[in-house]
Scaffold this active site. Sequence first.
Site, PDB file in Angstrom:
ATOM      1  N   ARG A  11      -6.354   0.027   8.421  1.00 22.90           N
ATOM      2  CA  ARG A  11      -7.536  -0.740   7.997  1.00 22.90           C
ATOM      3  C   ARG A  11      -7.089  -2.075   7.407  1.00 22.90           C
ATOM      4  O   ARG A  11      -6.001  -2.167   6.836  1.00 22.90           O
ATOM      5  CB  ARG A  11      -8.307   0.042   6.915  1.00 22.90           C
ATOM      6  CG  ARG A  11      -8.986   1.283   7.438  1.00 22.90           C
ATOM      7  CD  ARG A  11      -9.489   2.173   6.299  1.00 22.90           C
ATOM      8  NE  ARG A  11      -8.387   2.804   5.580  1.00 22.90           N
ATOM      9  CZ  ARG A  11      -8.173   2.665   4.294  1.00 22.90           C
ATOM     10  NH1 ARG A  11      -8.946   1.912   3.551  1.00 22.90           N
ATOM     11  NH2 ARG A  11      -7.157   3.279   3.727  1.00 22.90           N
ATOM     12  N   HIS A  40       4.326   1.833  -8.578  1.00 22.40           N
ATOM     13  CA  HIS A  40       4.043   0.397  -8.637  1.00 22.40           C
ATOM     14  C   HIS A  40       5.277  -0.375  -9.112  1.00 22.40           C
ATOM     15  O   HIS A  40       5.571  -1.462  -8.631  1.00 22.40           O
ATOM     16  CB  HIS A  40       2.851   0.120  -9.548  1.00 22.40           C
ATOM     17  CG  HIS A  40       1.564   0.694  -9.019  1.00 22.40           C
ATOM     18  ND1 HIS A  40       1.181   0.543  -7.702  1.00 22.40           N
ATOM     19  CD2 HIS A  40       0.587   1.418  -9.624  1.00 22.40           C
ATOM     20  CE1 HIS A  40       0.009   1.155  -7.530  1.00 22.40           C
ATOM     21  NE2 HIS A  40      -0.356   1.696  -8.666  1.00 22.40           N
ATOM     22  N   TRP A  72     -10.308  -2.743  -9.433  1.00 24.31           N
ATOM     23  CA  TRP A  72     -10.777  -2.583 -10.820  1.00 24.31           C
ATOM     24  C   TRP A  72     -11.335  -1.191 -11.053  1.00 24.31           C
ATOM     25  O   TRP A  72     -11.467  -0.752 -12.190  1.00 24.31           O
ATOM     26  CB  TRP A  72     -11.865  -3.616 -11.143  1.00 24.31           C
ATOM     27  CG  TRP A  72     -11.390  -5.035 -11.130  1.00 24.31           C
ATOM     28  CD1 TRP A  72     -11.664  -5.973 -10.179  1.00 24.31           C
ATOM     29  CD2 TRP A  72     -10.551  -5.684 -12.103  1.00 24.31           C
ATOM     30  NE1 TRP A  72     -11.053  -7.164 -10.503  1.00 24.31           N
ATOM     31  CE2 TRP A  72     -10.376  -7.019 -11.668  1.00 24.31           C
ATOM     32  CE3 TRP A  72      -9.946  -5.279 -13.297  1.00 24.31           C
ATOM     33  CZ2 TRP A  72      -9.604  -7.940 -12.383  1.00 24.31           C
ATOM     34  CZ3 TRP A  72      -9.191  -6.200 -14.004  1.00 24.31           C
ATOM     35  CH2 TRP A  72      -9.014  -7.505 -13.552  1.00 24.31           C
ATOM     36  N   ARG A 132       1.620   7.391 -10.973  1.00 21.64           N
ATOM     37  CA  ARG A 132       1.430   6.322  -9.975  1.00 21.64           C
ATOM     38  C   ARG A 132       2.126   5.027 -10.373  1.00 21.64           C
ATOM     39  O   ARG A 132       2.647   4.296  -9.524  1.00 21.64           O
ATOM     40  CB  ARG A 132      -0.069   6.072  -9.767  1.00 21.64           C
ATOM     41  CG  ARG A 132      -0.777   7.214  -9.027  1.00 21.64           C
ATOM     42  CD  ARG A 132      -2.283   6.959  -8.956  1.00 21.64           C
ATOM     43  NE  ARG A 132      -2.600   5.698  -8.321  1.00 21.64           N
ATOM     44  CZ  ARG A 132      -2.671   5.513  -6.988  1.00 21.64           C
ATOM     45  NH1 ARG A 132      -2.464   6.526  -6.176  1.00 21.64           N
ATOM     46  NH2 ARG A 132      -2.974   4.336  -6.496  1.00 21.64           N
ATOM     47  N   LEU A 175      10.613 -21.031   0.877  1.00 16.92           N
ATOM     48  CA  LEU A 175       9.673 -19.943   1.168  1.00 16.92           C
ATOM     49  C   LEU A 175       8.407 -20.132   0.339  1.00 16.92           C
ATOM     50  O   LEU A 175       8.482 -20.366  -0.870  1.00 16.92           O
ATOM     51  CB  LEU A 175      10.304 -18.582   0.818  1.00 16.92           C
ATOM     52  CG  LEU A 175       9.367 -17.371   0.925  1.00 16.92           C
ATOM     53  CD1 LEU A 175       8.980 -17.091   2.377  1.00 16.92           C
ATOM     54  CD2 LEU A 175      10.005 -16.131   0.315  1.00 16.92           C
ATOM     55  N   ASP A 190       0.850  -1.184   0.000  1.00 17.15           N
ATOM     56  CA  ASP A 190       0.000   0.000   0.000  1.00 17.15           C
ATOM     57  C   ASP A 190       0.887   1.236   0.000  1.00 17.15           C
ATOM     58  O   ASP A 190       2.004   1.207   0.516  1.00 17.15           O
ATOM     59  CB  ASP A 190      -0.899   0.000   1.244  1.00 17.15           C
ATOM     60  CG  ASP A 190      -2.019   1.016   1.144  1.00 17.15           C
ATOM     61  OD1 ASP A 190      -2.374   1.396   0.014  1.00 17.15           O
ATOM     62  OD2 ASP A 190      -2.527   1.435   2.195  1.00 17.15           O
TER      63      ASP A 190
HETATM   64  C1  IPE Z   1       0.136  -0.467  -4.113  1.00 18.78           C
HETATM   65  O1  IPE Z   1      -0.150   0.766  -3.561  1.00 18.78           O
HETATM   66  C2  IPE Z   1      -0.844  -1.560  -3.869  1.00 18.78           C
HETATM   67  C3  IPE Z   1      -1.690  -1.870  -5.058  1.00 18.78           C
HETATM   68  C4  IPE Z   1      -3.006  -1.844  -4.986  1.00 18.78           C
HETATM   69  C5  IPE Z   1      -1.059  -2.262  -6.306  1.00 18.78           C
HETATM   70  P1  IPE Z   1      -1.467   1.617  -3.822  1.00 18.78           P
HETATM   71  O2  IPE Z   1      -1.829   1.503  -5.242  1.00 18.78           O
HETATM   72  O3  IPE Z   1      -2.493   1.199  -2.840  1.00 18.78           O
HETATM   73  O4  IPE Z   1      -0.981   3.110  -3.547  1.00 18.78           O
HETATM   74  P2  IPE Z   1      -1.798   4.237  -2.764  1.00 18.78           P
HETATM   75  O5  IPE Z   1      -2.325   3.613  -1.515  1.00 18.78           O
HETATM   76  O6  IPE Z   1      -2.891   4.699  -3.666  1.00 18.78           O
HETATM   77  O7  IPE Z   1      -0.781   5.280  -2.496  1.00 18.78           O
HETATM   78 MG    MG Z   2      -3.718   2.012  -1.384  1.00 22.46          MG
END
Ligand code: IPE
Ligand code: MG
Length: 184
Positions: free
Chosen positions: A176, A19, A51, A15, A113, A2
């Site tokens: 959360r 990722h 989605w 963004r 693992l 997250d």
């Molecule tokens: C990566 O972070 C987790 C995925 C859902 C791929 P986020 O995409 O949740 O990034 P934020 O929370 O919007 O900053």
């Molecule tokens: Mg997020």
Amino acid sequence: MDGNGRWATNRGWPRLVGHRKGAERVKEIVRASSDLGIGWLTLYAFSTENWKRSTEEVLGLMAIFARYIQREAEGMAREGVRMRFIGDRSRLDPKLQRLMAGIEAKTAHLKRLNLTVAINYGGRDEIVRALRGLACDAAEGRIDPRDLTEAAISARLDTHDLPDPDLVIRTSGETRTSNFLPWQ
Ligand code: IPE
Ligand code: MG
């Protein structure tokens, strides 16, 4: 995982840059977990709610998953990493589904693992799919509804061969649980 999107946005980048950086970090986390003797690591990569994001971001994430599987397959096999996926695969691109099934088969014998990646996963959705299967079995006479137990439901979940988690880390700092392994 997250906070990847916010991490990039705060730096003035798209963004998807966050990722991609997150996927790089995952490699380090997988290696470190293995070095620490952690036996089970589950990563929440894409939720049933994700989605709703822009098409560009969704497709970008899917491309990252496919690339990760392709690029890391060899290294994971060498390092004894067994890779599995949880979530509803039926909505994913068939090509990605094939990559997922391929690496699961290729690493099925490995034990160092257990790496599980949740893609199109939602805890409620997982429970609904499990109960739907059990309801069909009951309706068609294969099971007696009175035999329904916690164990019977657990055995139908995507996580049927995973232990319950000991520790949950949400990397952004939010607290959360967001539909992550609610039954487990
Ligand atoms: C990566 O972070 C987790 C995925 C859902 C791929 P986020 O995409 O949740 O990034 P934020 O929370 O919007 O900053
Ligand atoms: Mg997020």
